[in-house]
Design a protein around this motif. Structure first.
Motif, PDB file in Angstrom:
ATOM      1  N   SER A   1       0.795  -1.222   0.000  1.00  0.00           N
ATOM      2  CA  SER A   1       0.000   0.000   0.000  1.00  0.00           C
ATOM      3  C   SER A   1       0.831   1.278   0.000  1.00  0.00           C
ATOM      4  CB  SER A   1      -0.957   0.007   1.204  1.00  0.00           C
ATOM      5  OG  SER A   1      -0.215  -0.048   2.409  1.00  0.00           O
ATOM      6  N   VAL A   2       2.114   1.205   0.347  1.00  0.00           N
ATOM      7  CA  VAL A   2       2.944   2.411   0.380  1.00  0.00           C
ATOM      8  C   VAL A   2       4.309   2.103  -0.208  1.00  0.00           C
ATOM      9  CG1 VAL A   2       1.783   3.402   2.391  1.00  0.00           C
ATOM     10  CG2 VAL A   2       3.743   1.922   2.728  1.00  0.00           C
ATOM     11  N   LYS A   3       5.108   3.158  -0.371  1.00  0.00           N
ATOM     12  CA  LYS A   3       6.468   3.011  -0.914  1.00  0.00           C
ATOM     13  C   LYS A   3       7.328   2.164   0.024  1.00  0.00           C
ATOM     14  CE  LYS A   3      10.353   5.836  -2.536  1.00  0.00           C
ATOM     15  NZ  LYS A   3      11.301   4.809  -2.285  1.00  0.00           N
ATOM     16  N   ASN A   4       8.223   1.376  -0.589  1.00  0.00           N
ATOM     17  CA  ASN A   4       9.176   0.589   0.204  1.00  0.00           C
ATOM     18  C   ASN A   4      10.055   1.516   1.032  1.00  0.00           C
ATOM     19  OD1 ASN A   4       8.270  -1.196  -1.775  1.00  0.00           O
ATOM     20  ND2 ASN A   4      10.288  -1.992  -2.236  1.00  0.00           N
ATOM     21  N   ARG A   5      10.421   1.081   2.221  1.00  0.00           N
ATOM     22  CA  ARG A   5      11.420   1.804   3.012  1.00  0.00           C
ATOM     23  C   ARG A   5      12.812   1.256   2.701  1.00  0.00           C
ATOM     24  NH1 ARG A   5       9.786   5.030   7.713  1.00  0.00           N
ATOM     25  NH2 ARG A   5      12.029   5.045   7.815  1.00  0.00           N
ATOM     26  N   VAL A   6      12.882   0.056   2.151  1.00  0.00           N
ATOM     27  CA  VAL A   6      14.138  -0.571   1.724  1.00  0.00           C
ATOM     28  C   VAL A   6      13.897  -1.098   0.312  1.00  0.00           C
ATOM     29  CG1 VAL A   6      15.751  -2.470   2.143  1.00  0.00           C
ATOM     30  CG2 VAL A   6      14.735  -1.254   4.071  1.00  0.00           C
ATOM     31  N   HIS A   7      14.888  -0.963  -0.544  1.00  0.00           N
ATOM     32  CA  HIS A   7      14.760  -1.517  -1.893  1.00  0.00           C
ATOM     33  C   HIS A   7      16.106  -2.037  -2.353  1.00  0.00           C
ATOM     34  CE1 HIS A   7      16.060   2.646  -2.845  1.00  0.00           C
ATOM     35  NE2 HIS A   7      16.705   2.047  -3.823  1.00  0.00           N
ATOM     36  N   LEU A   8      16.096  -2.833  -3.410  1.00  0.00           N
ATOM     37  CA  LEU A   8      17.336  -3.362  -3.967  1.00  0.00           C
ATOM     38  C   LEU A   8      17.838  -2.448  -5.079  1.00  0.00           C
ATOM     39  CD1 LEU A   8      16.573  -7.186  -4.297  1.00  0.00           C
ATOM     40  CD2 LEU A   8      17.541  -5.939  -2.356  1.00  0.00           C
ATOM     41  N   ASP A   9      19.131  -2.183  -5.076  1.00  0.00           N
ATOM     42  CA  ASP A   9      19.800  -1.537  -6.198  1.00  0.00           C
ATOM     43  C   ASP A   9      20.479  -2.652  -6.979  1.00  0.00           C
ATOM     44  OD1 ASP A   9      19.088   0.997  -5.388  1.00  0.00           O
ATOM     45  OD2 ASP A   9      21.059   1.548  -4.634  1.00  0.00           O
TER      46      ASP A   9
ATOM     47  N   ARG B   1       8.521   0.435 -15.419  1.00  0.00           N
ATOM     48  CA  ARG B   1       9.454   1.572 -15.315  1.00  0.00           C
ATOM     49  C   ARG B   1       8.745   2.735 -14.634  1.00  0.00           C
ATOM     50  NH1 ARG B   1      13.500   3.647 -19.573  1.00  0.00           N
ATOM     51  NH2 ARG B   1      13.950   5.726 -18.792  1.00  0.00           N
ATOM     52  N   LEU B   2       9.433   3.366 -13.676  1.00  0.00           N
ATOM     53  CA  LEU B   2       8.863   4.518 -12.987  1.00  0.00           C
ATOM     54  C   LEU B   2       9.558   5.830 -13.334  1.00  0.00           C
ATOM     55  CD1 LEU B   2       8.267   3.102  -9.389  1.00  0.00           C
ATOM     56  CD2 LEU B   2       6.645   3.258 -11.278  1.00  0.00           C
TER      57      LEU B   2
ATOM     58  N   HIS C   1      25.575   8.863 -10.759  1.00  0.00           N
ATOM     59  CA  HIS C   1      26.006   8.739 -12.147  1.00  0.00           C
ATOM     60  C   HIS C   1      24.832   8.413 -13.053  1.00  0.00           C
ATOM     61  CE1 HIS C   1      30.164   8.970 -10.888  1.00  0.00           C
ATOM     62  NE2 HIS C   1      29.864   8.128  -9.925  1.00  0.00           N
ATOM     63  N   GLY C   2      23.606   8.555 -12.526  1.00  0.00           N
ATOM     64  CA  GLY C   2      22.396   8.242 -13.257  1.00  0.00           C
ATOM     65  C   GLY C   2      21.875   6.868 -12.883  1.00  0.00           C
ATOM     66  N   PHE C   3      20.556   6.746 -12.789  1.00  0.00           N
ATOM     67  CA  PHE C   3      19.932   5.464 -12.450  1.00  0.00           C
ATOM     68  C   PHE C   3      18.487   5.460 -12.913  1.00  0.00           C
ATOM     69  CE2 PHE C   3      19.372   8.264  -8.849  1.00  0.00           C
ATOM     70  CZ  PHE C   3      18.086   8.010  -8.377  1.00  0.00           C
ATOM     71  N   LEU C   4      17.892   4.276 -12.951  1.00  0.00           N
ATOM     72  CA  LEU C   4      16.480   4.104 -13.310  1.00  0.00           C
ATOM     73  C   LEU C   4      15.750   3.494 -12.122  1.00  0.00           C
ATOM     74  CD1 LEU C   4      16.834   2.516 -16.873  1.00  0.00           C
ATOM     75  CD2 LEU C   4      16.656   4.932 -16.274  1.00  0.00           C
ATOM     76  N   VAL C   5      14.491   3.886 -11.947  1.00  0.00           N
ATOM     77  CA  VAL C   5      13.651   3.327 -10.891  1.00  0.00           C
ATOM     78  C   VAL C   5      12.558   2.503 -11.552  1.00  0.00           C
ATOM     79  CG1 VAL C   5      12.148   3.836  -8.920  1.00  0.00           C
ATOM     80  CG2 VAL C   5      14.103   5.333  -9.417  1.00  0.00           C
ATOM     81  N   LEU C   6      12.397   1.267 -11.072  1.00  0.00           N
ATOM     82  CA  LEU C   6      11.384   0.346 -11.590  1.00  0.00           C
ATOM     83  C   LEU C   6      10.597  -0.237 -10.421  1.00  0.00           C
ATOM     84  CD1 LEU C   6      14.047   0.126 -13.531  1.00  0.00           C
ATOM     85  CD2 LEU C   6      12.882  -1.832 -14.438  1.00  0.00           C
ATOM     86  N   GLN C   7       9.581  -1.003 -10.760  1.00  0.00           N
ATOM     87  CA  GLN C   7       8.863  -1.836  -9.800  1.00  0.00           C
ATOM     88  C   GLN C   7       8.885  -3.262 -10.314  1.00  0.00           C
ATOM     89  OE1 GLN C   7       4.969  -0.012  -9.764  1.00  0.00           O
ATOM     90  NE2 GLN C   7       5.358   0.940  -7.790  1.00  0.00           N
ATOM     91  N   ASP C   8       9.007  -4.225  -9.382  1.00  0.00           N
ATOM     92  CA  ASP C   8       8.892  -5.627  -9.781  1.00  0.00           C
ATOM     93  C   ASP C   8       7.419  -5.929 -10.049  1.00  0.00           C
ATOM     94  OD1 ASP C   8       7.581  -6.325  -7.352  1.00  0.00           O
ATOM     95  OD2 ASP C   8       9.379  -7.194  -6.462  1.00  0.00           O
TER      96      ASP C   8
ATOM     97  N   GLY D   1       4.992  -4.585  -7.467  1.00  0.00           N
ATOM     98  CA  GLY D   1       5.038  -3.180  -7.068  1.00  0.00           C
ATOM     99  C   GLY D   1       6.165  -2.802  -6.130  1.00  0.00           C
ATOM    100  N   ASN D   2       7.099  -3.697  -5.842  1.00  0.00           N
ATOM    101  CA  ASN D   2       8.243  -3.364  -4.998  1.00  0.00           C
ATOM    102  C   ASN D   2       9.253  -2.571  -5.817  1.00  0.00           C
ATOM    103  OD1 ASN D   2       7.446  -5.036  -2.646  1.00  0.00           O
ATOM    104  ND2 ASN D   2       7.707  -6.690  -4.120  1.00  0.00           N
ATOM    105  N   GLU D   3       9.667  -1.412  -5.292  1.00  0.00           N
ATOM    106  CA  GLU D   3      10.603  -0.580  -6.021  1.00  0.00           C
ATOM    107  C   GLU D   3      11.996  -1.203  -6.055  1.00  0.00           C
ATOM    108  OE1 GLU D   3       8.658   0.692  -3.541  1.00  0.00           O
ATOM    109  OE2 GLU D   3       7.278   1.938  -4.694  1.00  0.00           O
ATOM    110  N   LEU D   4      12.700  -0.948  -7.149  1.00  0.00           N
ATOM    111  CA  LEU D   4      14.101  -1.312  -7.290  1.00  0.00           C
ATOM    112  C   LEU D   4      14.763  -0.279  -8.168  1.00  0.00           C
ATOM    113  CD1 LEU D   4      14.885  -3.360 -10.239  1.00  0.00           C
ATOM    114  CD2 LEU D   4      12.620  -3.875  -9.373  1.00  0.00           C
ATOM    115  N   CYS D   5      16.062  -0.143  -8.048  1.00  0.00           N
ATOM    116  CA  CYS D   5      16.804   0.772  -8.900  1.00  0.00           C
ATOM    117  C   CYS D   5      17.794   0.002  -9.745  1.00  0.00           C
ATOM    118  CB  CYS D   5      17.578   1.788  -8.062  1.00  0.00           C
ATOM    119  SG  CYS D   5      16.523   2.994  -7.229  1.00  0.00           S
TER     120      CYS D   5
END
Length: 144
Positions: free
Chosen positions: A78-86, A116-117, A128-135, A138-142
């Motif tokens: 229901s909310v944004k992850n507080r921890v995510h995988l890079d 893709r987010l 150096h630049g990165f992309l944010v996605l969801q699995d 809906g779990n965020e990852l970079c």
């Protein structure tokens, strides 16, 4: 003090599907099935229906990375992850070459079910630049 190993745990609706996504994303694999079973499907069939697909895991076949554990929970995210995988797909690359490598990996993961987010261009000294996605759940990852 001894260094501790960690396991990263995901709450999710479909543990098997999410573990297979992360296996494909990271080059991980399912651990061997429990003793006496030839496959995870065979093990699953031995469980009562309500316990099937209640958990899954992904392991680094080299043993270097952390184990990922996926557990079924009744509530949706229901909310944004507080921890995510890079996911480090472009270490050492910079500029256009780096962003092209990130974009290529993004396309591959989107074909597996990721969403893709955002894209963050190289700007700050530490970025150096990165992309944010969801699995797929809906779990965020970079992609870094």
């Amino acid at each position: 003090m001894d260094v501790r190993q960690i396991q990263v745990t995901f709450d999710c609706a479909d543990p098997r599907a999410l573990s297979l996504f992360w296996n494909a994303a990271l080059g991980y694999e399912l651990p061997p099935p429990p003793p006496g079973f030839g496959s995870w499907d065979e093990f699953s069939e031995s469980l009562p229906p309500e316990q099937r697909n209640s958990a899954s895991a992904s392991v680094d076949p080299t043993g270097a990375g952390p184990r990922l554990f996926f557990q079924r929970v009744p509530e949706p995210k229901s909310v944004k992850n507080r921890v995510h995988l890079d996911v480090r797909v472009a270490p050492g690359l910079e500029g256009d070459e780096r962003m092209a490598a990130l974009e290529a990996e993004c396309e591959r993961l989107m074909a597996l079910g990721a969403t893709r987010l955002a894209r963050y261009e190289p700007a700050l000294p530490m970025s150096h630049g990165f992309l944010v996605l969801q699995d797929p759940e809906g779990n965020e990852l970079c992609l870094d």
